[in-house]
Write a protein that holds these residues in place. Sequence first.
Motif, short mmCIF file in Angstrom:
data_model
loop_
_atom_site.label_atom_id
_atom_site.label_comp_id
_atom_site.label_asym_id
_atom_site.label_seq_id
_atom_site.Cartn_x
_atom_site.Cartn_y
_atom_site.Cartn_z
N ALA A 6 -15.90 -32.09 42.72
CA ALA A 6 -16.15 -32.36 41.30
C ALA A 6 -17.38 -31.61 40.78
N VAL A 7 -18.48 -31.66 41.53
CA VAL A 7 -19.71 -31.03 41.04
C VAL A 7 -20.39 -30.12 42.05
N HIS A 8 -20.30 -30.42 43.33
CA HIS A 8 -21.05 -29.63 44.31
C HIS A 8 -20.55 -28.19 44.34
N GLY A 9 -21.51 -27.26 44.18
CA GLY A 9 -21.16 -25.85 44.18
C GLY A 9 -20.49 -25.37 42.91
N ARG A 10 -20.51 -26.20 41.86
CA ARG A 10 -19.81 -25.87 40.62
C ARG A 10 -20.78 -25.68 39.44
N TYR A 11 -21.98 -25.23 39.74
CA TYR A 11 -22.97 -24.99 38.68
C TYR A 11 -22.39 -24.04 37.63
N GLY A 12 -22.54 -24.44 36.36
CA GLY A 12 -22.08 -23.61 35.27
C GLY A 12 -20.61 -23.77 34.93
N GLN A 13 -19.88 -24.57 35.72
CA GLN A 13 -18.46 -24.81 35.48
C GLN A 13 -18.26 -26.16 34.82
N PRO A 14 -17.12 -26.38 34.17
CA PRO A 14 -16.91 -27.67 33.50
C PRO A 14 -16.66 -28.81 34.48
N CYS A 15 -17.23 -29.96 34.17
CA CYS A 15 -16.96 -31.16 34.94
C CYS A 15 -15.48 -31.51 34.81
N PRO A 16 -14.78 -31.85 35.89
CA PRO A 16 -13.35 -32.15 35.79
C PRO A 16 -13.06 -33.44 35.03
N ASP A 17 -14.07 -34.28 34.83
CA ASP A 17 -13.84 -35.55 34.15
C ASP A 17 -14.18 -35.52 32.66
N CYS A 18 -15.17 -34.70 32.27
CA CYS A 18 -15.59 -34.74 30.87
C CYS A 18 -15.74 -33.37 30.22
N ASP A 19 -15.56 -32.31 31.00
CA ASP A 19 -15.67 -30.93 30.52
C ASP A 19 -17.10 -30.50 30.19
N SER A 20 -18.09 -31.37 30.40
CA SER A 20 -19.48 -30.94 30.23
C SER A 20 -19.82 -29.96 31.36
N ILE A 21 -20.80 -29.11 31.12
CA ILE A 21 -21.17 -28.10 32.12
C ILE A 21 -21.98 -28.75 33.25
N VAL A 22 -21.57 -28.44 34.48
CA VAL A 22 -22.28 -28.95 35.65
C VAL A 22 -23.63 -28.26 35.77
N ARG A 23 -24.66 -29.03 36.03
CA ARG A 23 -26.04 -28.52 36.12
C ARG A 23 -26.52 -28.57 37.56
N ARG A 24 -27.72 -28.00 37.76
CA ARG A 24 -28.30 -27.98 39.10
C ARG A 24 -29.78 -28.27 39.06
#
Length: 330
Positions: A254-272
């Motif tokens: 869902a989020v690990h290693g996905r910096y800058g990509q959309p969250c699969p649950d809410c489409d917000s950008i994954v941060r780090r």
Amino acid sequence: MPEYPDVEVYRRALTARIVGARLQRFGIAAAHLLRSVTPAPEALVGRAAERVQRIGKQIVLRFEDGYFCAIHLAVAGRFFWTPSPSASKPTRLSPRGNIAVWSFARTQAVSQAGTRPATRTGDLRLTERSRKKRAAIRLGRGEDQLRALDWGGLEVPGSTFEDFAARLTATNRTLKRALTEPARFSGIGNAYSDEILHRARLSPMKRGSGLKPEEARRLHAAAASVLEEWKEKLMRETGRRFPTGVTAFRPGMAVHGRYGQPCPDCDSIVRRVRRAENEFNYCPECQTGGRLLADRVMSRLLRRKWPRTVQAEAARRRALLEIPDPDGDG
């Protein structure tokens, strides 16, 4: 670093291949690897493997007469399996390649001459593709020495909420730190703690001692389900093959290693948030109520200009690009 799901996949694959076979050869090429003094590696040669178990993130090969070999893969250590290698061409050891090799053989039925010919089963190889050599092998004998390798962390799958909550709320550390402490919880590292916290909808920086009972229950359920689901998923994908694609970054996370990509649950950008040697990832909308956590790089550079929320960041970007506010008058 291989965590609970990957180490369990390794454990199953090794159990199917070496239990009942005898260790014919045990070689170590890297000086940093062996972290124990006694017994010597030669003491394990000729003994049958009886069991493969996991202690935290360590794989433990159990041999006859109480001997064991515990391997911690650290960040870059990986196992490989060569089935039935040629006896005339043994697997080569190299400080830059196979830093350790275990060769196994099975004894066949007694022949007419009364001998028991051995058939090579395969070679287990250990590599470490990193300049920072952190993988470790510890040899020992007996249950007391084996228990000394256990940090005492709780095995979350199958644990009770009461045991989980007692360990979690007893610390004022952040949830991210608490989940990855081997003396508190077993087998959880950077990757799966990201996934657990995202599923629990909790900020990595929230303090364990400040958790509400409902939040603690949510975190316990998330931790158990994430670890078990990924273990089963990886076992299905591997099947009877030896696992070769062990990594902390997997499609479907869902989020690990996905910096800058959309969250699969809410489409917000994954941060780090970056740390000394790694980073952790989170979704601000799902986990922090839209608040941006200081990333220790840009936040230090911008200081007071660092946007504290997703909305403030969007407004700052619009201002820099001179884009009118869609909700404003202009």
